[in-house]
Design a protein around this motif. Sequence first.
Motif, PDB file in Angstrom:
ATOM      1  N   ILE A 166       0.834  -1.201   0.000  1.00  0.00           N
ATOM      2  CA  ILE A 166       0.000   0.000   0.000  1.00  0.00           C
ATOM      3  C   ILE A 166       0.871   1.254   0.000  1.00  0.00           C
ATOM      4  O   ILE A 166       0.615   2.213  -0.731  1.00  0.00           O
ATOM      5  N   CYS A 167       1.927   1.245   0.805  1.00  0.00           N
ATOM      6  CA  CYS A 167       2.845   2.391   0.831  1.00  0.00           C
ATOM      7  C   CYS A 167       3.501   2.580  -0.531  1.00  0.00           C
ATOM      8  O   CYS A 167       3.637   3.713  -1.020  1.00  0.00           O
ATOM      9  N   GLN A 168       3.925   1.487  -1.152  1.00  0.00           N
ATOM     10  CA  GLN A 168       4.538   1.557  -2.477  1.00  0.00           C
ATOM     11  C   GLN A 168       3.575   2.168  -3.482  1.00  0.00           C
ATOM     12  O   GLN A 168       3.923   3.089  -4.236  1.00  0.00           O
ATOM     13  N   ASN A 169       2.357   1.644  -3.484  1.00  0.00           N
ATOM     14  CA  ASN A 169       1.364   2.115  -4.439  1.00  0.00           C
ATOM     15  C   ASN A 169       1.065   3.595  -4.244  1.00  0.00           C
ATOM     16  O   ASN A 169       1.061   4.377  -5.196  1.00  0.00           O
ATOM     17  N   TYR A 170       0.820   3.977  -2.994  1.00  0.00           N
ATOM     18  CA  TYR A 170       0.454   5.366  -2.721  1.00  0.00           C
ATOM     19  C   TYR A 170       1.606   6.311  -3.046  1.00  0.00           C
ATOM     20  O   TYR A 170       1.397   7.398  -3.594  1.00  0.00           O
ATOM     21  N   PHE A 171       2.816   5.903  -2.717  1.00  0.00           N
ATOM     22  CA  PHE A 171       3.970   6.752  -3.007  1.00  0.00           C
ATOM     23  C   PHE A 171       4.099   6.990  -4.512  1.00  0.00           C
ATOM     24  O   PHE A 171       4.286   8.123  -4.962  1.00  0.00           O
ATOM     25  N   GLN A 172       3.987   5.939  -5.299  1.00  0.00           N
ATOM     26  CA  GLN A 172       4.163   6.062  -6.736  1.00  0.00           C
ATOM     27  C   GLN A 172       3.006   6.794  -7.403  1.00  0.00           C
ATOM     28  O   GLN A 172       3.203   7.544  -8.360  1.00  0.00           O
ATOM     29  N   LYS A 173       1.788   6.589  -6.898  1.00  0.00           N
ATOM     30  CA  LYS A 173       0.613   7.197  -7.520  1.00  0.00           C
ATOM     31  C   LYS A 173       0.392   8.640  -7.076  1.00  0.00           C
ATOM     32  O   LYS A 173      -0.062   9.469  -7.864  1.00  0.00           O
ATOM     33  N   GLN A 174       0.691   8.950  -5.819  1.00  0.00           N
ATOM     34  CA  GLN A 174       0.355  10.267  -5.273  1.00  0.00           C
ATOM     35  C   GLN A 174       1.588  11.141  -5.005  1.00  0.00           C
ATOM     36  O   GLN A 174       1.631  12.287  -5.422  1.00  0.00           O
ATOM     37  N   CYS A 175       2.580  10.597  -4.331  1.00  0.00           N
ATOM     38  CA  CYS A 175       3.719  11.415  -3.923  1.00  0.00           C
ATOM     39  C   CYS A 175       4.592  11.829  -5.107  1.00  0.00           C
ATOM     40  O   CYS A 175       5.265  12.860  -5.050  1.00  0.00           O
ATOM     41  N   LEU A 176       4.610  11.022  -6.159  1.00  0.00           N
ATOM     42  CA  LEU A 176       5.419  11.346  -7.345  1.00  0.00           C
ATOM     43  C   LEU A 176       4.588  11.993  -8.451  1.00  0.00           C
ATOM     44  O   LEU A 176       5.091  12.190  -9.556  1.00  0.00           O
ATOM     45  N   ASP A 177       3.359  12.335  -8.158  1.00  0.00           N
ATOM     46  CA  ASP A 177       2.466  12.923  -9.158  1.00  0.00           C
ATOM     47  C   ASP A 177       2.715  14.424  -9.253  1.00  0.00           C
ATOM     48  O   ASP A 177       2.518  15.162  -8.285  1.00  0.00           O
ATOM     49  N   ASP A 178       3.148  14.874 -10.430  1.00  0.00           N
ATOM     50  CA  ASP A 178       3.416  16.298 -10.639  1.00  0.00           C
ATOM     51  C   ASP A 178       2.251  17.027 -11.305  1.00  0.00           C
ATOM     52  O   ASP A 178       2.365  18.186 -11.677  1.00  0.00           O
ATOM     53  N   THR A 179       1.136  16.349 -11.463  1.00  0.00           N
ATOM     54  CA  THR A 179       0.005  16.943 -12.175  1.00  0.00           C
ATOM     55  C   THR A 179      -0.550  18.127 -11.407  1.00  0.00           C
ATOM     56  O   THR A 179      -0.813  18.041 -10.208  1.00  0.00           O
ATOM     57  N   GLU A 180      -0.720  19.229 -12.113  1.00  0.00           N
ATOM     58  CA  GLU A 180      -1.329  20.416 -11.523  1.00  0.00           C
ATOM     59  C   GLU A 180      -2.786  20.483 -11.940  1.00  0.00           C
ATOM     60  O   GLU A 180      -3.124  20.339 -13.112  1.00  0.00           O
ATOM     61  N   THR A 181      -3.685  20.670 -10.982  1.00  0.00           N
ATOM     62  CA  THR A 181      -5.105  20.769 -11.295  1.00  0.00           C
ATOM     63  C   THR A 181      -5.624  22.158 -10.955  1.00  0.00           C
ATOM     64  O   THR A 181      -5.177  22.788  -9.995  1.00  0.00           O
ATOM     65  N   LEU A 182      -6.554  22.627 -11.753  1.00  0.00           N
ATOM     66  CA  LEU A 182      -7.176  23.914 -11.491  1.00  0.00           C
ATOM     67  C   LEU A 182      -8.221  23.737 -10.400  1.00  0.00           C
ATOM     68  O   LEU A 182      -9.043  22.825 -10.460  1.00  0.00           O
ATOM     69  N   LEU A 183      -8.182  24.605  -9.421  1.00  0.00           N
ATOM     70  CA  LEU A 183      -9.134  24.513  -8.324  1.00  0.00           C
ATOM     71  C   LEU A 183     -10.465  25.090  -8.771  1.00  0.00           C
ATOM     72  O   LEU A 183     -10.588  26.291  -9.005  1.00  0.00           O
ATOM     73  N   MET A 184     -11.461  24.224  -8.910  1.00  0.00           N
ATOM     74  CA  MET A 184     -12.750  24.638  -9.447  1.00  0.00           C
ATOM     75  C   MET A 184     -13.739  25.045  -8.357  1.00  0.00           C
ATOM     76  O   MET A 184     -14.687  25.753  -8.619  1.00  0.00           O
ATOM     77  N   SER A 185     -13.532  24.569  -7.144  1.00  0.00           N
ATOM     78  CA  SER A 185     -14.482  24.847  -6.075  1.00  0.00           C
ATOM     79  C   SER A 185     -13.794  24.699  -4.728  1.00  0.00           C
ATOM     80  O   SER A 185     -12.686  24.165  -4.627  1.00  0.00           O
ATOM     81  N   ILE A 186     -14.462  25.164  -3.696  1.00  0.00           N
ATOM     82  CA  ILE A 186     -13.943  25.020  -2.342  1.00  0.00           C
ATOM     83  C   ILE A 186     -13.838  23.540  -1.980  1.00  0.00           C
ATOM     84  O   ILE A 186     -12.873  23.102  -1.348  1.00  0.00           O
ATOM     85  N   GLU A 187     -14.820  22.753  -2.413  1.00  0.00           N
ATOM     86  CA  GLU A 187     -14.799  21.323  -2.128  1.00  0.00           C
ATOM     87  C   GLU A 187     -13.599  20.651  -2.783  1.00  0.00           C
ATOM     88  O   GLU A 187     -12.923  19.820  -2.177  1.00  0.00           O
ATOM     89  N   HIS A 188     -13.317  21.040  -4.036  1.00  0.00           N
ATOM     90  CA  HIS A 188     -12.175  20.463  -4.738  1.00  0.00           C
ATOM     91  C   HIS A 188     -10.861  20.877  -4.066  1.00  0.00           C
ATOM     92  O   HIS A 188      -9.944  20.067  -3.922  1.00  0.00           O
ATOM     93  N   GLU A 189     -10.778  22.117  -3.641  1.00  0.00           N
ATOM     94  CA  GLU A 189      -9.575  22.586  -2.957  1.00  0.00           C
ATOM     95  C   GLU A 189      -9.370  21.829  -1.645  1.00  0.00           C
ATOM     96  O   GLU A 189      -8.242  21.452  -1.306  1.00  0.00           O
ATOM     97  N   HIS A 190     -10.457  21.593  -0.930  1.00  0.00           N
ATOM     98  CA  HIS A 190     -10.369  20.834   0.316  1.00  0.00           C
ATOM     99  C   HIS A 190      -9.889  19.415   0.041  1.00  0.00           C
ATOM    100  O   HIS A 190      -9.054  18.874   0.786  1.00  0.00           O
ATOM    101  N   ASN A 191     -10.390  18.813  -1.030  1.00  0.00           N
ATOM    102  CA  ASN A 191      -9.993  17.455  -1.382  1.00  0.00           C
ATOM    103  C   ASN A 191      -8.511  17.397  -1.743  1.00  0.00           C
ATOM    104  O   ASN A 191      -7.792  16.467  -1.350  1.00  0.00           O
ATOM    105  N   GLN A 192      -8.019  18.402  -2.488  1.00  0.00           N
ATOM    106  CA  GLN A 192      -6.601  18.438  -2.858  1.00  0.00           C
ATOM    107  C   GLN A 192      -5.712  18.587  -1.632  1.00  0.00           C
ATOM    108  O   GLN A 192      -4.652  17.974  -1.548  1.00  0.00           O
ATOM    109  N   ARG A 193      -6.167  19.391  -0.691  1.00  0.00           N
ATOM    110  CA  ARG A 193      -5.382  19.571   0.537  1.00  0.00           C
ATOM    111  C   ARG A 193      -5.355  18.265   1.336  1.00  0.00           C
ATOM    112  O   ARG A 193      -4.311  17.891   1.894  1.00  0.00           O
ATOM    113  N   ARG A 194      -6.482  17.559   1.388  1.00  0.00           N
ATOM    114  CA  ARG A 194      -6.532  16.281   2.096  1.00  0.00           C
ATOM    115  C   ARG A 194      -5.574  15.280   1.459  1.00  0.00           C
ATOM    116  O   ARG A 194      -4.845  14.570   2.157  1.00  0.00           O
ATOM    117  N   LEU A 195      -5.536  15.227   0.122  1.00  0.00           N
ATOM    118  CA  LEU A 195      -4.631  14.311  -0.568  1.00  0.00           C
ATOM    119  C   LEU A 195      -3.169  14.670  -0.297  1.00  0.00           C
ATOM    120  O   LEU A 195      -2.320  13.790  -0.146  1.00  0.00           O
TER     121      LEU A 195
END
Length: 296
Positions: A166-195
Motif C-alpha cells: 500500500i505504501c509503495q502504491n500510494y507513493f508512486q501514484k500520489q507522492c510522485l504525481d506532478d500533475t497540476e489541477t485547477l481549483l474549481m471549487s472550495i470542495e475540490h480545494e479541500h480534497n486536494q489539501r486532504r490528498l
Amino acid sequence: MVVNDRLQNNLLNNFQINEDETEDVSLDNLSINESQTNIIKHSWQYTVQLNPITFYENNSDVQPNNEHQVWKETHYLSLYKNVLSILNKITWTTFDQLVDEFQKLPIENVECLENIANIVALKAFDESSFGSLYASLCRVLDITISCQNGNHLTYQKSFKKCVITICQNYFQKQCLDDTETLLMSIEHEHNQRRLKMQAIGCVRFIGELFKQSLISPYIVHYCIKSLQSKTKERSLEYLCNLLKVAGKELNEKISLEDIFEHLIYLVSDEMRSKISPRIRFMVKDVIDVVMPSRKI
C-alpha cells in the motif's frame, strides 16, 4: 555506501520488507493491480462510513437477497469495525493489550487481510503524528494467510507485506504525481489539501517503517532520490518530511552527502527568488536537524 545501479533500478517496482532484520518474513516481489489501486484510494473514507457495497469491485453484483452476500457484508463489516475500534483506542499505554486483541481477529482470507492492512496504512497516513505507533504495530503483528496464485501454487501473504504494498502504491501514484489541477471549487480545494496531507503522512510512515527495520535503507534512498528529481515545491515538502523522520538513521547506512549538497544549494542566495520562504525555512530546518555539522 554506494547504491548498486541494478538494485536501484529494481526499486521502482519492488518495495521489499527488510529481510535482513526481519527474520520471520520471507517475501516474493510485491505487485500492484488496478483493483487494489482503487481500494487504496477509496476504502478509508468508506470504511469509516461502514458502507458494505464499497468493499466489492463490481457494485452491480451486490444483491440484497443473496444470503451469502448478506452474511459476507455483515461478517466483514463487523471485522472492520473492530479494527477501527482498536486503532482509535491504541496508545503506547494500551499497546500490548490491543495488539493481542488485533492478533485474535478472525482474518480468514486475503481479501480481509488486504482491507485491514489498507485501513491501518491509511489511518497512519491521516494521523502522521502517530506514525511511529502504527509502524510499531505493523512490526509486532504476525498475521499470515495462505493463498494460491494463478498456477494454483500455495504461498504465504503477510500483513506486513500488504502494508508495504500500500505504501509503495500510494507513493508512486500520489507522492510522485506532478500533475497540476485547477481549483474549481472550495470542495475540490479541500480534497486536494486532504490528498496532500495524506501524501505527507505516507512519506513519514515510510520513514517510520524503515526505523522499525521493515523497509530496506535502499528503498528509502530511492524515495528520497525520486522526490529530489521532481521540480514542484510540493515534492520538496515531501522530501523534507521524509528526511526529518528517517534522515539521521539513513545517513548512518547510506551517505546522503549529495542530497544535502542539493538542499544547501536550494537555500542559497542564488535560489532565493525561486523558492517560497516557507519551503526555504523547511529545508533549513531539515539541514539543522539531520546534519547540524553542515553550515549554510
